[in-house]
Design a protein around this motif. Structure first.
Motif, PDB file in Angstrom:
ATOM      1  N   ILE B   5       0.865  -1.184   0.000  1.00  0.00           N
ATOM      2  CA  ILE B   5       0.000   0.000   0.000  1.00  0.00           C
ATOM      3  C   ILE B   5       0.904   1.237   0.000  1.00  0.00           C
ATOM      4  O   ILE B   5       1.771   1.367   0.868  1.00  0.00           O
ATOM      5  N   PRO B   6       0.760   2.136  -0.971  1.00  0.00           N
ATOM      6  CA  PRO B   6       1.692   3.265  -1.054  1.00  0.00           C
ATOM      7  C   PRO B   6       1.396   4.368  -0.032  1.00  0.00           C
ATOM      8  O   PRO B   6       0.240   4.644   0.273  1.00  0.00           O
ATOM      9  N   HIS B   7       2.462   4.950   0.456  1.00  0.00           N
ATOM     10  CA  HIS B   7       2.377   6.071   1.404  1.00  0.00           C
ATOM     11  C   HIS B   7       3.411   7.117   1.017  1.00  0.00           C
ATOM     12  O   HIS B   7       4.503   6.753   0.597  1.00  0.00           O
ATOM     13  N   PRO B   8       3.097   8.384   1.216  1.00  0.00           N
ATOM     14  CA  PRO B   8       4.148   9.387   1.013  1.00  0.00           C
ATOM     15  C   PRO B   8       5.198   9.270   2.114  1.00  0.00           C
ATOM     16  O   PRO B   8       4.871   8.971   3.268  1.00  0.00           O
ATOM     17  N   GLU B   9       6.438   9.468   1.748  1.00  0.00           N
ATOM     18  CA  GLU B   9       7.487   9.582   2.763  1.00  0.00           C
ATOM     19  C   GLU B   9       7.266  10.880   3.535  1.00  0.00           C
ATOM     20  O   GLU B   9       6.587  11.787   3.051  1.00  0.00           O
ATOM     21  N   ARG B  10       7.878  10.958   4.706  1.00  0.00           N
ATOM     22  CA  ARG B  10       7.686  12.163   5.516  1.00  0.00           C
ATOM     23  C   ARG B  10       7.978  13.433   4.712  1.00  0.00           C
ATOM     24  O   ARG B  10       7.229  14.398   4.764  1.00  0.00           O
ATOM     25  N   GLU B  11       9.074  13.388   3.954  1.00  0.00           N
ATOM     26  CA  GLU B  11       9.479  14.604   3.235  1.00  0.00           C
ATOM     27  C   GLU B  11       8.591  14.919   2.031  1.00  0.00           C
ATOM     28  O   GLU B  11       8.735  15.980   1.416  1.00  0.00           O
ATOM     29  N   GLU B  12       7.710  13.979   1.705  1.00  0.00           N
ATOM     30  CA  GLU B  12       6.779  14.227   0.595  1.00  0.00           C
ATOM     31  C   GLU B  12       5.441  14.805   1.067  1.00  0.00           C
ATOM     32  O   GLU B  12       4.613  15.197   0.244  1.00  0.00           O
ATOM     33  N   ILE B  13       5.230  14.807   2.376  1.00  0.00           N
ATOM     34  CA  ILE B  13       3.940  15.270   2.911  1.00  0.00           C
ATOM     35  C   ILE B  13       3.841  16.792   2.744  1.00  0.00           C
ATOM     36  O   ILE B  13       4.790  17.517   2.991  1.00  0.00           O
ATOM     37  N   ARG B  14       2.673  17.242   2.288  1.00  0.00           N
ATOM     38  CA  ARG B  14       2.458  18.681   2.078  1.00  0.00           C
ATOM     39  C   ARG B  14       1.336  19.172   2.990  1.00  0.00           C
ATOM     40  O   ARG B  14       0.302  18.529   3.124  1.00  0.00           O
ATOM     41  N   VAL B  15       1.540  20.350   3.553  1.00  0.00           N
ATOM     42  CA  VAL B  15       0.602  20.836   4.560  1.00  0.00           C
ATOM     43  C   VAL B  15      -0.799  21.050   3.987  1.00  0.00           C
ATOM     44  O   VAL B  15      -1.799  20.779   4.650  1.00  0.00           O
ATOM     45  N   ARG B  60      -8.409   6.450   2.135  1.00  0.00           N
ATOM     46  CA  ARG B  60      -7.414   6.692   1.080  1.00  0.00           C
ATOM     47  C   ARG B  60      -6.950   8.150   1.093  1.00  0.00           C
ATOM     48  O   ARG B  60      -5.762   8.446   0.958  1.00  0.00           O
ATOM     49  N   THR B  61      -7.914   9.065   1.263  1.00  0.00           N
ATOM     50  CA  THR B  61      -7.561  10.491   1.317  1.00  0.00           C
ATOM     51  C   THR B  61      -6.589  10.760   2.468  1.00  0.00           C
ATOM     52  O   THR B  61      -5.591  11.478   2.307  1.00  0.00           O
ATOM     53  N   LEU B  62      -6.868  10.170   3.624  1.00  0.00           N
ATOM     54  CA  LEU B  62      -5.985  10.344   4.782  1.00  0.00           C
ATOM     55  C   LEU B  62      -4.613   9.714   4.530  1.00  0.00           C
ATOM     56  O   LEU B  62      -3.580  10.285   4.876  1.00  0.00           O
ATOM     57  N   ARG B  63      -4.616   8.537   3.914  1.00  0.00           N
ATOM     58  CA  ARG B  63      -3.350   7.839   3.636  1.00  0.00           C
ATOM     59  C   ARG B  63      -2.514   8.616   2.622  1.00  0.00           C
ATOM     60  O   ARG B  63      -1.320   8.824   2.816  1.00  0.00           O
ATOM     61  N   GLU B  64      -3.144   9.041   1.536  1.00  0.00           N
ATOM     62  CA  GLU B  64      -2.393   9.729   0.481  1.00  0.00           C
ATOM     63  C   GLU B  64      -1.858  11.086   0.953  1.00  0.00           C
ATOM     64  O   GLU B  64      -0.846  11.571   0.452  1.00  0.00           O
ATOM     65  N   ALA B  65      -2.548  11.696   1.916  1.00  0.00           N
ATOM     66  CA  ALA B  65      -2.073  12.974   2.460  1.00  0.00           C
ATOM     67  C   ALA B  65      -0.931  12.767   3.455  1.00  0.00           C
ATOM     68  O   ALA B  65      -0.238  13.732   3.804  1.00  0.00           O
ATOM     69  N   GLY B  66      -0.764  11.529   3.922  1.00  0.00           N
ATOM     70  CA  GLY B  66       0.291  11.273   4.908  1.00  0.00           C
ATOM     71  C   GLY B  66      -0.193  11.342   6.346  1.00  0.00           C
ATOM     72  O   GLY B  66       0.606  11.382   7.271  1.00  0.00           O
ATOM     73  N   VAL B  67      -1.509  11.354   6.537  1.00  0.00           N
ATOM     74  CA  VAL B  67      -2.059  11.466   7.890  1.00  0.00           C
ATOM     75  C   VAL B  67      -2.134  10.106   8.570  1.00  0.00           C
ATOM     76  O   VAL B  67      -1.927   9.995   9.775  1.00  0.00           O
ATOM     77  N   VAL B  68      -2.435   9.072   7.801  1.00  0.00           N
ATOM     78  CA  VAL B  68      -2.503   7.730   8.392  1.00  0.00           C
ATOM     79  C   VAL B  68      -1.633   6.762   7.607  1.00  0.00           C
ATOM     80  O   VAL B  68      -1.334   6.974   6.419  1.00  0.00           O
TER      81      VAL B  68
END
Lengths: 102, 102
Positions: B5-15, B60-68
């Motif tokens: 399951i893909p996740h953004p890396e920490r440095e890819e997360i955007r506010v 999915r929205t939460l995951r793709e944003a980097g929240v979960v």
């Protein structure tokens, strides 16, 4: 006399509306500028690369969410960040957002 | 074997993406529940009054944003809040949101 510009009272502010208002790069840029100008400023002086009507829309979204206060001064409108209200309601939220490097 | 399951890396997360993900009552409810369950949970156990496909969309929205972070466990998927990443990137933001009474 013109109608006063409406603002939500502190107790009417809702976190979803605040988050939505902040979740836009232009509005976030405006909030950053206002955080750096406690005395407030006319958002029209910011070089945001958007039309006046788009700017009006963004400032209205921020005002209606309770993020900024807008008051008339002469022919312009001065916006200030409602930091005390936001810090009281959501301690840390605004500082966390302002700390964001991206 | 299924794709991870893909996740953004920490440095890819955007506010902006984080704020947008949080700016929804159902997703905020999910985040509050995950904050109360550090070990993570299958969001399907929450009584959110939404269909499974709507829940999938919100997670999915939460995951793709980097929240979960979502990981498979047997036939279900366990979500956890990416608190360390969010606290490092936006100190105070998550606590401010969780402090919100409305």
């Amino acid at each position: 006399m013109a109608s006063p510009i409406p603002h939500p009272e502190r107790e009417e502010i809702r976190v979803e509306a605040v988050l939505h208002a902040l979740a836009d790069p232009v509005r976030l840029r405006i909030v950053r500028e206002l955080a750096a100008h406690e005395e407030g400023l006319s958002c029209g002086v910011l070089d945001l690369g958007i039309t006046a009507s788009t700017l009006t829309h963004h400032v209205r979204t921020l005002r209606e969410a309770g993020v900024v206060r807008v008051r008339p001064r002469g022919t312009s409108r001065i916006s200030t960040l409602r930091r005390a209200d936001l810090d009281a309601l959501y301690p840390g939220l605004l500082d966390g957002v302002l700390a964001a490097r991206r």
